[in-house]
Design a protein around this motif. Structure first.
Motif, PDB file in Angstrom:
ATOM      1  N   SER A  94       0.829  -1.209   0.000  1.00 52.00           N
ATOM      2  CA  SER A  94       0.000   0.000   0.000  1.00 52.00           C
ATOM      3  C   SER A  94       0.860   1.255   0.000  1.00 52.00           C
ATOM      4  N   TYR A  95       1.954   1.216   0.754  1.00 49.35           N
ATOM      5  CA  TYR A  95       2.831   2.384   0.792  1.00 49.35           C
ATOM      6  C   TYR A  95       3.477   2.624  -0.564  1.00 49.35           C
ATOM      7  N   TRP A  96       3.888   1.557  -1.232  1.00 54.35           N
ATOM      8  CA  TRP A  96       4.492   1.726  -2.551  1.00 54.35           C
ATOM      9  C   TRP A  96       3.514   2.375  -3.514  1.00 54.35           C
ATOM     10  N   ARG A  97       2.251   1.980  -3.455  1.00 54.57           N
ATOM     11  CA  ARG A  97       1.251   2.591  -4.338  1.00 54.57           C
ATOM     12  C   ARG A  97       1.021   4.062  -3.988  1.00 54.57           C
ATOM     13  N   ARG A  98       1.231   4.395  -2.728  1.00 56.15           N
ATOM     14  CA  ARG A  98       0.949   5.750  -2.244  1.00 56.15           C
ATOM     15  C   ARG A  98       2.145   6.680  -2.422  1.00 56.15           C
ATOM     16  N   ASP A  99       3.346   6.185  -2.178  1.00 56.50           N
ATOM     17  CA  ASP A  99       4.528   7.056  -2.203  1.00 56.50           C
ATOM     18  C   ASP A  99       5.754   6.231  -2.598  1.00 56.50           C
ATOM     19  N   TYR A 100       5.758   5.778  -3.829  1.00 48.88           N
ATOM     20  CA  TYR A 100       6.796   4.873  -4.313  1.00 48.88           C
ATOM     21  C   TYR A 100       8.183   5.486  -4.205  1.00 48.88           C
ATOM     22  N   ARG A 101       8.317   6.743  -4.607  1.00 51.43           N
ATOM     23  CA  ARG A 101       9.645   7.369  -4.583  1.00 51.43           C
ATOM     24  C   ARG A 101      10.206   7.434  -3.159  1.00 51.43           C
ATOM     25  N   SER A 102       9.349   7.696  -2.187  1.00 45.58           N
ATOM     26  CA  SER A 102       9.808   7.747  -0.809  1.00 45.58           C
ATOM     27  C   SER A 102      10.336   6.387  -0.354  1.00 45.58           C
ATOM     28  N   PHE A 103       9.671   5.308  -0.773  1.00 40.35           N
ATOM     29  CA  PHE A 103      10.193   3.988  -0.446  1.00 40.35           C
ATOM     30  C   PHE A 103      11.567   3.781  -1.065  1.00 40.35           C
ATOM     31  N   LEU A 104      11.720   4.138  -2.337  1.00 45.86           N
ATOM     32  CA  LEU A 104      13.020   3.981  -2.997  1.00 45.86           C
ATOM     33  C   LEU A 104      14.101   4.747  -2.250  1.00 45.86           C
ATOM     34  N   GLN A 105      13.790   5.978  -1.841  1.00 47.42           N
ATOM     35  CA  GLN A 105      14.770   6.778  -1.124  1.00 47.42           C
ATOM     36  C   GLN A 105      15.172   6.093   0.179  1.00 47.42           C
ATOM     37  N   PHE A 106      14.199   5.597   0.925  1.00 48.36           N
ATOM     38  CA  PHE A 106      14.492   4.891   2.174  1.00 48.36           C
ATOM     39  C   PHE A 106      15.326   3.638   1.915  1.00 48.36           C
ATOM     40  N   PHE A 107      14.919   2.854   0.937  1.00 48.77           N
ATOM     41  CA  PHE A 107      15.591   1.583   0.680  1.00 48.77           C
ATOM     42  C   PHE A 107      17.055   1.802   0.315  1.00 48.77           C
ATOM     43  N   PHE A 108      17.309   2.752  -0.571  1.00 47.98           N
ATOM     44  CA  PHE A 108      18.682   2.923  -1.027  1.00 47.98           C
ATOM     45  C   PHE A 108      19.538   3.695  -0.023  1.00 47.98           C
ATOM     46  N   GLU A 109      18.941   4.540   0.800  1.00 50.04           N
ATOM     47  CA  GLU A 109      19.702   5.119   1.896  1.00 50.04           C
ATOM     48  C   GLU A 109      20.120   4.037   2.888  1.00 50.04           C
ATOM     49  N   THR A 110      19.281   3.017   3.042  1.00 48.42           N
ATOM     50  CA  THR A 110      19.625   1.884   3.905  1.00 48.42           C
ATOM     51  C   THR A 110      20.683   0.997   3.248  1.00 48.42           C
ATOM     52  N   ALA A 111      20.543   0.794   1.943  1.00 50.37           N
ATOM     53  CA  ALA A 111      21.508  -0.048   1.222  1.00 50.37           C
ATOM     54  C   ALA A 111      22.888   0.592   1.186  1.00 50.37           C
ATOM     55  N   PHE A 112      22.932   1.902   0.935  1.00 56.62           N
ATOM     56  CA  PHE A 112      24.205   2.620   0.868  1.00 56.62           C
ATOM     57  C   PHE A 112      24.396   3.366   2.192  1.00 56.62           C
ATOM     58  N   SER A 113      24.787   2.632   3.200  1.00 54.00           N
ATOM     59  CA  SER A 113      24.899   3.188   4.547  1.00 54.00           C
ATOM     60  C   SER A 113      26.205   3.939   4.759  1.00 54.00           C
ATOM     61  N   GLU A 114      27.131   3.842   3.818  1.00 55.50           N
ATOM     62  CA  GLU A 114      28.423   4.490   3.964  1.00 55.50           C
ATOM     63  C   GLU A 114      28.282   6.014   3.798  1.00 55.50           C
ATOM     64  N   PRO A 115      29.143   6.787   4.460  1.00 57.20           N
ATOM     65  CA  PRO A 115      29.155   8.236   4.226  1.00 57.20           C
ATOM     66  C   PRO A 115      29.458   8.554   2.763  1.00 57.20           C
ATOM     67  N   HIS A 116      28.970   9.700   2.329  1.00 53.94           N
ATOM     68  CA  HIS A 116      29.262  10.220   0.987  1.00 53.94           C
ATOM     69  C   HIS A 116      28.746   9.289  -0.115  1.00 53.94           C
ATOM     70  N   SER A 117      27.548   8.760   0.061  1.00 55.44           N
ATOM     71  CA  SER A 117      26.945   7.855  -0.928  1.00 55.44           C
ATOM     72  C   SER A 117      25.861   8.529  -1.758  1.00 55.44           C
ATOM     73  N   THR A 118      25.856   9.867  -1.783  1.00 58.07           N
ATOM     74  CA  THR A 118      24.779  10.592  -2.465  1.00 58.07           C
ATOM     75  C   THR A 118      24.627  10.159  -3.922  1.00 58.07           C
ATOM     76  N   LYS A 119      25.737  10.042  -4.658  1.00 61.18           N
ATOM     77  CA  LYS A 119      25.663   9.697  -6.080  1.00 61.18           C
ATOM     78  C   LYS A 119      25.088   8.296  -6.268  1.00 61.18           C
ATOM     79  N   GLN A 120      25.550   7.354  -5.470  1.00 58.24           N
ATOM     80  CA  GLN A 120      25.034   5.982  -5.602  1.00 58.24           C
ATOM     81  C   GLN A 120      23.542   5.925  -5.274  1.00 58.24           C
ATOM     82  N   ILE A 121      23.108   6.672  -4.269  1.00 56.36           N
ATOM     83  CA  ILE A 121      21.689   6.699  -3.911  1.00 56.36           C
ATOM     84  C   ILE A 121      20.874   7.327  -5.039  1.00 56.36           C
TER      85      ILE A 121
END
Length: 297
Positions: A160-187
């Motif tokens: 339901s959240y993906w249908r409501r705010d998909y981009r926000s989920f992507l942002q959360f997921f990839f901020e979690t995946a790229f936990s290292e400092p200075h990962s802005t480009k990869q995110i």
């Protein structure tokens, strides 16, 4: 702008594949979850194409591959069949198979069914059900289709959240995946790749049938080719213990990377590429498997 253009492209079973270089052996980079496509390997392809023959493909559900409807189309068995089809279409008799995250499951299935086609298996941040998930991710994954009264943290892993705010989920997921400092480009890159698919397709992929623990263990214990497992110690998507257990079951090497998250091939490409190249060269000449556990850094 891509650092290297493919020498050959094709479409098989609705899956887009690309070939780079003509060296030996072939290194087949297997796609991860369809939240991204084959560009997740962009720090590997140019380097390995200078030394070997490289084949990549977009997973069904993202990139230039088709987006079939329904969870059945996104089972790990279907992805394993795609892997076989790409090898046949690209005239690849044998390859060192390198996977990231969910790619581990389809690679295990393929190697189990076609061991004669696999020179070696390398796993980066493998998503395999050998140990419990991170507690909060596991909690909400079991409630994926429910309406929740929160959207904090892993509660965003929800249809339901993906249908409501998909981009926000992507942002959360990839901020979690790229936990290292200075990962802005990869995110930023990964969020862009995630936006190349859509919520309904990603929901179908999340509901596709994967390996259970019993099956994964049985397959891993049957693996007879050389194995390398690389896993970030700070992986917020899949516990590093999963990689260690996969290495132990297969009798493979384990490279633990302290301070590194879910995608070391993107955040620590030099270290990963050197380890993978050494492994590919050994696998190509049929070197016996190593079983020692070693670290990085």
């Amino acid at each position: 702008m891509r650092a290297l253009q493919p020498d050959e492209t094709g479409l098989v079973r609705g899956v887009h594949w690309e070939r780079f270089g003509d060296g030996d052996p072939t290194v087949l980079f297997v796609p991860a979850w369809a939240i991204v496509h084959s560009r997740i390997w962009k720090m590997q392809v140019p380097y390995f194409a200078r030394h070997f023959r490289v084949v990549t493909f977009d997973p069904r559900g993202n990139g230039l591959s088709e987006r079939p409807a329904g969870p059945a189309a996104y089972s790990e068995a279907e992805y394993a069949e795609d892997l076989l089809a790409v090898m046949d279409a690209s005239e690849t008799e044998r390859a060192v198979v390198v996977s990231l995250s969910m790619g581990a499951q389809r690679s295990l299935l393929f190697a189990d069914a076609h061991p004669e086609r696999v020179l070696g298996l390398a796993f980066v941040g493998p998503s395999v059900p050998l140990v419990p998930e991170h507690p909060m991710r596991g909690h909400y994954a079991r409630r994926f289709l429910r309406e929740l009264d929160t959207d904090e943290g892993w509660a965003r892993y929800n249809a339901s959240y993906w249908r409501r705010d998909y981009r926000s989920f992507l942002q959360f997921f990839f901020e979690t995946a790229f936990s290292e400092p200075h990962s802005t480009k990869q995110i930023e890159d990964a969020v862009g790749w995630g936006l190349e698919t859509d919520p309904e397709t990603l929901i179908a992929t999340a509901l596709g049938e994967g390996l259970d623990e019993q099956t994964a263990r049985a397959i891993a214990e049957r693996v007879s080719c050389p194995v390398l497992v690389i896993h970030g110690a700070q992986d917020g998507i899949r516990p590093v213990e999963a990689g260690a257990e996969l290495a132990a079951l297969t009798g493979g090497e384990f490279m633990r990377m302290p301070g590194v998250g879910h995608c070391p091939q993107a955040r620590k490409p030099v270290a990963v590429n050197l380890a993978l190249r050494e492994f590919v060269e050994r696998a190509a000449v049929g070197s016996p498997r190593k079983e020692e556990v070693h670290g990085y850094g």
